[in-house]
Design an enzyme around this catalytic site. Structure first.
Site, mmCIF file in Angstrom:
data_model
loop_
_atom_site.group_PDB
_atom_site.id
_atom_site.type_symbol
_atom_site.label_atom_id
_atom_site.label_comp_id
_atom_site.label_asym_id
_atom_site.label_seq_id
_atom_site.Cartn_x
_atom_site.Cartn_y
_atom_site.Cartn_z
ATOM 1 N N GLN A 131 14.231 0.867 15.914
ATOM 2 C CA GLN A 131 15.500 0.591 16.613
ATOM 3 C C GLN A 131 15.251 -0.293 17.840
ATOM 4 O O GLN A 131 14.661 0.178 18.817
ATOM 5 C CB GLN A 131 16.116 1.929 17.050
ATOM 6 C CG GLN A 131 17.387 1.793 17.872
ATOM 7 C CD GLN A 131 18.001 3.171 18.167
ATOM 8 O OE1 GLN A 131 17.311 4.187 18.082
ATOM 9 N NE2 GLN A 131 19.266 3.193 18.509
ATOM 10 N N GLY A 132 15.700 -1.530 17.790
ATOM 11 C CA GLY A 132 15.473 -2.462 18.896
ATOM 12 C C GLY A 132 16.691 -2.569 19.798
ATOM 13 O O GLY A 132 17.392 -3.593 19.805
ATOM 14 N N TYR A 133 16.950 -1.522 20.556
ATOM 15 C CA TYR A 133 18.063 -1.509 21.513
ATOM 16 C C TYR A 133 17.544 -1.720 22.944
ATOM 17 O O TYR A 133 17.829 -2.712 23.586
ATOM 18 C CB TYR A 133 18.804 -0.164 21.457
ATOM 19 C CG TYR A 133 19.881 -0.011 20.413
ATOM 20 C CD1 TYR A 133 19.843 -0.731 19.221
ATOM 21 C CD2 TYR A 133 20.933 0.878 20.598
ATOM 22 C CE1 TYR A 133 20.830 -0.565 18.255
ATOM 23 C CE2 TYR A 133 21.925 1.049 19.641
ATOM 24 C CZ TYR A 133 21.868 0.322 18.480
ATOM 25 O OH TYR A 133 22.847 0.506 17.540
ATOM 26 N N SER A 134 16.776 -0.726 23.441
ATOM 27 C CA SER A 134 16.420 -0.699 24.876
ATOM 28 C C SER A 134 15.549 -1.880 25.274
ATOM 29 O O SER A 134 14.707 -2.343 24.503
ATOM 30 C CB SER A 134 15.670 0.589 25.203
ATOM 31 O OG SER A 134 16.412 1.706 24.796
ATOM 32 N N SER A 168 10.434 3.330 19.116
ATOM 33 C CA SER A 168 9.718 4.382 18.382
ATOM 34 C C SER A 168 9.247 3.869 17.033
ATOM 35 O O SER A 168 10.012 3.229 16.293
ATOM 36 C CB SER A 168 10.638 5.588 18.151
ATOM 37 O OG SER A 168 11.020 6.145 19.374
ATOM 38 N N GLU A 251 23.620 8.596 15.298
ATOM 39 C CA GLU A 251 22.483 9.198 15.994
ATOM 40 C C GLU A 251 22.873 10.535 16.619
ATOM 41 O O GLU A 251 22.096 11.469 16.652
ATOM 42 C CB GLU A 251 21.973 8.248 17.087
ATOM 43 C CG GLU A 251 20.723 8.754 17.789
ATOM 44 C CD GLU A 251 20.095 7.708 18.714
ATOM 45 O OE1 GLU A 251 20.861 6.948 19.340
ATOM 46 O OE2 GLU A 251 18.869 7.664 18.792
ATOM 47 N N ASN A 375 21.006 12.888 29.815
ATOM 48 C CA ASN A 375 21.959 13.966 30.140
ATOM 49 C C ASN A 375 23.098 13.459 31.024
ATOM 50 O O ASN A 375 24.254 13.848 30.853
ATOM 51 C CB ASN A 375 21.228 15.100 30.872
ATOM 52 C CG ASN A 375 20.684 16.126 29.893
ATOM 53 O OD1 ASN A 375 20.577 15.854 28.699
ATOM 54 N ND2 ASN A 375 20.333 17.303 30.394
ATOM 55 N N GLU A 376 22.750 12.580 31.969
ATOM 56 C CA GLU A 376 23.793 12.081 32.876
ATOM 57 C C GLU A 376 24.828 11.271 32.099
ATOM 58 O O GLU A 376 26.038 11.395 32.328
ATOM 59 C CB GLU A 376 23.159 11.215 33.984
ATOM 60 C CG GLU A 376 22.316 11.981 34.995
ATOM 61 C CD GLU A 376 20.954 12.405 34.465
ATOM 62 O OE1 GLU A 376 20.487 11.821 33.458
ATOM 63 O OE2 GLU A 376 20.357 13.339 35.032
#
Ligand SMILES: Cc1cc2nc3c(=O)[nH]c(=O)nc-3n(C[C@H](O)[C@H](O)[C@H](O)COP(=O)(O)OP(=O)(O)OC[C@H]3O[C@@H](n4cnc5c(N)ncnc54)[C@H](O)[C@@H]3O)c2cc1C
Length: 397
Positions: A131-134, A168, A251, A375-376
């Site tokens: 997954q190439g998001y971040s 990942s 997800e 979480n935020e």
């Protein structure tokens, strides 16, 4: 409200359990209870072979429609499948990004040609995805991606330049879905596209990132004039944000429901140690074990509530609390494991740096409250979308 499984579902449970009992043996025996979160680096090739073995019996992509190679299972049956898989100690899925994210996205938004090209490899366990998001400047603020892509002069290939991070299993993947900026000068969620990019090419460099657990589950991925065919775009140019957000729905959805059985395995292991080493005599530890057990029950009933409220498989508002709840619960379970182990939690079984399963679990659970939306961010989503509170002011124009 229906909160139990039907007799047919229970019959299906027996079928799954029986198949796993017969097949997770012999050469695959060593994979039992391996390869889960915090242990994803172990036995990658063997786990791929196991997935190919499952594929031959039709036990991969079980929730996908039959026309695309799946079993077309109901959501209830998918939960049962995942529960029995974890109960039997089924190894962590190498294919979870392909099966749980890339595949459902291609099924929902891809062309028929893309479905024919990409889905069979995922079903067969022969093609793996990342997954190439971040990016370094785009995590929670994902719309800030800077990676660029442009069609070449011939118009037959996208040329990609930029960097992704925390990717990942990139080192074990054949394909990556990449969010890239294809409209020059655009900002925010406009002008992004969703590209499917082959990993095996000279324009891509994968650099492992060593984690707290001393393993390297994720990576930096550098794109230096990397290419992919012009038709390897899902949706239209500029529609990447819409596709990317729909994928995050997968997800945060069904694919995470079966993990409770894995959590139960971990809790049972902790209780066993607490009984053996006397920690169970400590009233504070006993209370925390009871709290953990209650949390597990709450997760199960919340899942059943979500499922019973969703006839068509779409996720309800209740689903929004799920990630926040399980991530916080699991992080607490990691701390409980260390406290039950006591001083042993700081000792290693063998040198130079081989962590025990619980030590590794504890360290990896520090990341549960980060990946898949921190979480935020989850609290923001609950506040805005479930409770209808005012939207968070945008820091960036
Ligand atoms: C184990 C693991 C695996 C991962 N795998 C992948 C992968 O395969 N592919 C991929 O693309 N990414 C992956 N990620 C990255 C993950 O999606 C990001 O780490 C996550 O989105 C957070 O982004 P960030 O790390 O840039 O932190 P930031 O977004 O910089 O956040 C830093 C801190 O600020 C807080 N914060 C940020 N914005 C707000 C806000 N608006 N309101 C309140 N608080 C805020 C956050 O909650 C956090 O505490 C993985 C991460 C981990 C830990």
């Amino acid at each position: 409200m229906k909160i139990s499984f039907s007799p047919e579902d229970e019959q299906f449970r027996k079928e799954v359990a029986g198949w796993l009992k017969t097949n997770l043996t012999g050469e695959f025996e060593a994979l039992r209870f391996r390869g889960g979160p915090g242990d994803e680096h172990s036995f990658p090739q063997e786990r791929k072979l196991w997935e190919q073995h499952m594929a031959k019996a039709g036990w991969t992509c079980v929730g996908w429609p039959e026309q695309y190679g799946g079993r077309g299972l109901s959501i209830n049956q998918q939960v049962i499948f995942n529960e029995e898989y974890a109960r039997a100690g089924g190894p962590g899925h190498m294919s979870h990004i392909g099966e749980g994210l890339a595949g459902p996205t291609i099924i929902a938004f891809g062309t028929e040609a893309q479905k024919q090209k990409f889905l069979p490899g995922i079903v067969a366990g022969t093609e793996y995805w990342c997954q190439g998001y971040s990016e370094p400047g785009a995590g929670s603020d994902l719309a800030n991606v800077k990676t660029k892509a442009a069609l070449n002069d011939a118009g037959d290939q996208w040329v990609i330049n930029g960097q992704k991070v925390w990717t990942s299993l990139a080192h074990e993947s054949d394909w990556c879905f990449v969010i890239a900026r294809t409209q020059p000068g655009s900002v925010g969620h406009k002008g992004l596209s969703f590209l499917l990019v082959p990993m095996d090419q000279s324009g891509i460099e994968v650099r492992p990132i060593e984690q707290l657990t001393a393993t390297t589950e994720f990576n930096e991925v550098f794109f230096d004039n990397a290419v992919t065919d012009a038709d390897n775009i899902v949706g239209q140019p500029g529609e990447g944000w819409k596709i990317a957000m729909a994928l995050l729905g997968f997800e945060r959805g069904v694919s995470t429901l079966g993990q409770q059985m894995q959590f139960r395995n971990e809790l049972e292991g902790i209780v066993r140690i607490a009984k053996e080493n006397g920690a169970a005599q400590n009233p504070a530890i006993r209370q925390r074990i009871a709290d953990a057990w209650m949390g597990l029950k709450i997760m199960r009933y919340n899942s059943l509530r979500m499922l019973s409220g969703s006839e068509d498989g779409s996720l309800q508002r209740e689903a929004m609390i799920y990630k926040l709840y399980w991530a916080s619960w699991h992080a607490d379970l990691g701390k409980l494991a260390m406290d039950v182990l006591g001083p042993d939690s700081e000792l290693l079984e063998s040198g130079p740096y081989e962590l025990t399963r619980l030590q590794s679990m504890y360290l990896f659970t520090r990341s549960d409250t980060i990946y898949g939306g921190t979480n935020e961010i989850q609290r923001n989503i609950i506040a805005e979308r479930a409770l209808g509170m005012p939207k968070e002011p945008k820091g960036r124009q």
